[in-house]
Design an enzyme around this catalytic site. Structure first.
Site, PDB file in Angstrom:
ATOM      1  N   ARG A   1       0.845  -1.209   0.000  1.00  0.00           N
ATOM      2  CA  ARG A   1       0.000   0.000   0.000  1.00  0.00           C
ATOM      3  C   ARG A   1       0.874   1.252   0.000  1.00  0.00           C
ATOM      4  NH1 ARG A   1      -4.487   0.333   4.590  1.00  0.00           N
ATOM      5  NH2 ARG A   1      -2.627   0.761   5.848  1.00  0.00           N
TER       6      ARG A   1
ATOM      7  N   GLU B   1     -16.015   6.632   5.225  1.00  0.00           N
ATOM      8  CA  GLU B   1     -15.266   6.097   6.375  1.00  0.00           C
ATOM      9  C   GLU B   1     -15.174   7.187   7.422  1.00  0.00           C
ATOM     10  OE1 GLU B   1     -11.112   5.308   5.591  1.00  0.00           O
ATOM     11  OE2 GLU B   1     -10.934   6.987   4.228  1.00  0.00           O
TER      12      GLU B   1
ATOM     13  N   LYS C   1      -2.601   6.059   1.225  1.00  0.00           N
ATOM     14  CA  LYS C   1      -2.455   6.604   2.557  1.00  0.00           C
ATOM     15  C   LYS C   1      -1.527   7.820   2.513  1.00  0.00           C
ATOM     16  CE  LYS C   1      -2.401   5.050   7.191  1.00  0.00           C
ATOM     17  NZ  LYS C   1      -2.927   4.023   8.026  1.00  0.00           N
TER      18      LYS C   1
HETATM   19  N1  PLP Z   1      -9.092   4.648   7.086  1.00  0.00           N
HETATM   20  C1  PLP Z   1      -8.216   5.590   7.476  1.00  0.00           C
HETATM   21  C2  PLP Z   1      -8.484   7.007   7.051  1.00  0.00           C
HETATM   22  C3  PLP Z   1      -7.096   5.253   8.252  1.00  0.00           C
HETATM   23  O1  PLP Z   1      -6.237   6.188   8.647  1.00  0.00           O
HETATM   24  C4  PLP Z   1      -6.918   3.911   8.642  1.00  0.00           C
HETATM   25  C5  PLP Z   1      -5.778   3.513   9.451  1.00  0.00           C
HETATM   26  O2  PLP Z   1      -4.832   3.005   9.020  1.00  0.00           O
HETATM   27  C6  PLP Z   1      -7.834   2.962   8.211  1.00  0.00           C
HETATM   28  C7  PLP Z   1      -8.915   3.357   7.445  1.00  0.00           C
HETATM   29  C8  PLP Z   1      -7.663   1.511   8.567  1.00  0.00           C
HETATM   30  O3  PLP Z   1      -6.668   0.896   7.787  1.00  0.00           O
HETATM   31  P1  PLP Z   1      -5.827  -0.331   8.333  1.00  0.00           P
HETATM   32  O4  PLP Z   1      -6.809  -1.369   8.734  1.00  0.00           O
HETATM   33  O5  PLP Z   1      -4.994  -0.733   7.191  1.00  0.00           O
HETATM   34  O6  PLP Z   1      -5.061   0.168   9.496  1.00  0.00           O
HETATM   35  C1  COI Z   2      -3.879   3.443  11.645  1.00  0.00           C
HETATM   36  O1  COI Z   2      -4.745   2.763  12.191  1.00  0.00           O
HETATM   37  O2  COI Z   2      -2.751   3.039  11.376  1.00  0.00           O
HETATM   38  C2  COI Z   2      -4.170   4.819  11.301  1.00  0.00           C
HETATM   39  O3  COI Z   2      -3.617   5.365  10.386  1.00  0.00           O
HETATM   40  C3  COI Z   2      -5.128   5.493  12.134  1.00  0.00           C
HETATM   41  C4  COI Z   2      -4.585   6.736  12.602  1.00  0.00           C
HETATM   42  C5  COI Z   2      -3.789   6.811  13.796  1.00  0.00           C
HETATM   43  C6  COI Z   2      -4.763   7.872  11.723  1.00  0.00           C
END
Ligand code: PLP
Ligand code: COI
Length: 343
Positions: free
Chosen positions: A82, A220, A184
Site C-alpha cells: 500500500r 469512512e 495513505k
Molecule cells: N481509514 C483511514 C483514514 C485510516 O487512517 C486507517 C488507518 O490506518 C484505516 C482506514 C484503517 O486501515 P488499516 O486497517 O490498514 O489500518
Molecule cells: C492506523 O490505524 O494506522 C491509522 O492510520 C489510524 C490513525 C492513527 C490515523
C-alpha cells in the site's frame, strides 16, 4: 525512557520515544543501505519538498506479544504494497517491499523491550513514512527522499476502551483529490483535522464522511473504515475508491466468511439505510474494532439496537477472532503472521 517505567494498562494512543528508529535515504536515483539510529529528530532544509508541497506518505501497523512470549507483526507485506501505491501517486520513489519488511523486523527487534506484554491491552504501533527532503520551490517532486520507521507503545485509540462511540454525519469534505482516496497519502489527513476538532468540540467521538460527489453514500471516518452487521447477521462494508483500503477490513471480511461462516457484502451503502443495521463498528490498525452506538445526522439520531453499553454480539465475535489471530490464540491463515526474530 525505559520500558520498566511504563504503565502498560493505562497507555493512551500517544507518542512515546523509543530507542531506535530505521532510516534510509534516496539520492541520485537510489536508496542507500539504511539502518537504525538513536536520533528522534530530523533536520531538513527550509525549502524541503515535504514542507512546501506536503510530499509525504505514511503507513501504520502493529507488533503484538503472543501468549507464549513471541513478537509478531500482522500482514506487513500489505503495508509495504500500500505504501508503494501511495508513493507512486505522489511521484515518490517506491521503497522496495522486501526492504520494508527487513526494516520492520530490524526496528521491532531493536525495541523489543517496548512491545507491551500479552494481555496488557497495549501493543506496539509502527509508523513507516517517507518524505521529500531536498529543496523544491517550483511545483514539482523532490529528487531526494527519506524513509523512516519509528515505533511507540500504544493503548486504545478511543478513550473509554470498548464503550460504543457517538459519531456525527460530517458536512466537511476531506477533499481527497479524485482517485487519491485509496492511498495513505498525508494530504487527506490534513484536510480532516478541522473536522475532527469540530466534532470533538461538539461532543462527538468521530466523523462519518460521505462521498463528496453525491453526499448520500457512507465512506469512512478520519482514521478507520466502517463495518455494519445486518439484522440477519451479514457483514456489510462500503465499496468506494475514495476510502483507505483498510488491511483490518480486508482481514475481517475473510475472518467473517471463513472462520465465522458469515455472508459478506462489499457494496455502496446509502446513509439512508444505516438506520436498518443491527450493529456498527470502526475498523483499523489503531481502532482494532471500536463499536459505534449512535450516529447523529443533523439532529436526527440513528441508534443501533446493540446499544451504548457494549459491543454488539457479532462485532464481539469478529473482535475476538481477529485479535485471537493477531495474538497467536487462534491459528492464522497462511502468511498473515510475520514473526520477529529477537536476538
Ligand atoms: N481509514 C483511514 C483514514 C485510516 O487512517 C486507517 C488507518 O490506518 C484505516 C482506514 C484503517 O486501515 P488499516 O486497517 O490498514 O489500518
Ligand atoms: C492506523 O490505524 O494506522 C491509522 O492510520 C489510524 C490513525 C492513527 C490515523
Amino acid at each position: 525512557m525505559s520500558n520498566k517505567q511504563l504503565d502498560w494498562s493505562n497507555l493512551g494512543f500517544g507518542y512515546i520515544r523509543t530507542e531506535k528508529r530505521y532510516v534510509s535515504n534516496f539520492k541520485n536515483g537510489a536508496w542507500d543501505e539504511g539502518g537504525l539510529n538513536e536520533d528522534a529528530n530530523i533536520v531538513l532544509n527550509e525549502c524541503a519538498g515535504v514542507f512546501q508541497y506536503a510530499q509525504t506518505v505514511f503507513e501504520g501497523l502493529k507488533a503484538y506479544r503472543t501468549e507464549d512470549g513471541r513478537i509478531v507483526t500482522f500482514r506487513p507485506d500489505l503495508n509495504a504494497s500500500r505504501m508503494a501505491e501511495s508513493a507512486k501517486r505522489l511521484e515518490m520513489p517506491v521503497f522496495p517491499e522486501d526492504k520494508f519488511i527487513e526494516a520492520v523486523e530490524a526496528v521491532v527487534a531493536a525495541n523489543a523491550d517496548f512491545v507491551p506484554p500479552y494481555g496488557s491491552g497495549a501493543t506496539m504501533y509502527l509508523r513507516p513514512y517517507m518524505f521529500g527532503s531536498n529543496p523544491v520551490i517550483g511545483v514539482k517532486p523532490a529528487t531526494e527522499y527519506q524513509f523512516r520507521i519509528f515505533v511507540t507503545p500504544v493503548g486504545p485509540y478511543f478513550k473509554g476502551g470498548a464503550k460504543p462511540l457517538t459519531l456525527r454525519v460530517c458536512d466537511f469534505d476531506r477533499a481527497a483529490p479524485r482517485g487519491t482516496g485509496h492511498i495513505k497519502a498525508g494530504l487527506n489527513y490534513a484536510m480532516s483535522l478541522h473536522a475532527i476538532v469540530d466534532a470533538h468540540n461538539q461532543g462527538y467521538d468521530e466523523n462519518m464522511y460521505l462521498d463528496s460527489a453525491t453526499r448520500t453514500k457512507v465512506e469512512e471516518t478520519g482514521g478507520a473504515n466502517f463495518i455494519f452487521i445486518t439484522k440477519d447477521g451479514k457483514l456489510v462494508t462500503p465499496k468506494s475508491d475514495t476510502i483507505l483500503p483498510s488491511i483490518t477490513r480486508r482481514s475481517l471480511c475473510y475472518v467473517a466468511k471463513e472462520y465465522l461462516g458469515m455472508e459478506v457484502e462489499e457494496r455502496e451503502i446509502l446513509l439512508d439505510e444505516v438506520k436498518d443495521f443491527a450493529e456498527c463498528g470502526l475498523c483499523g490498525t489503531a481502532a482494532v474494532i471500536s463499536p459505534v452506538g449512535k450516529i447523529v445526522d443533523h439532529g436526527k439520531e440513528i441508534c443501533f439496537p446493540s446499544g451504548m453499553q457494549e459491543m454488539g454480539s457479532i462485532t464481539r465475535k469478529l473482535y475476538d477472532t481477529l485479535t485471537g489471530i493477531q495474538m497467536g490464540r487462534i491459528e492464522a491463515p497462511a502468511g498473515w503472521i510475520h514473526e520477529i526474530n529477537v536476538k
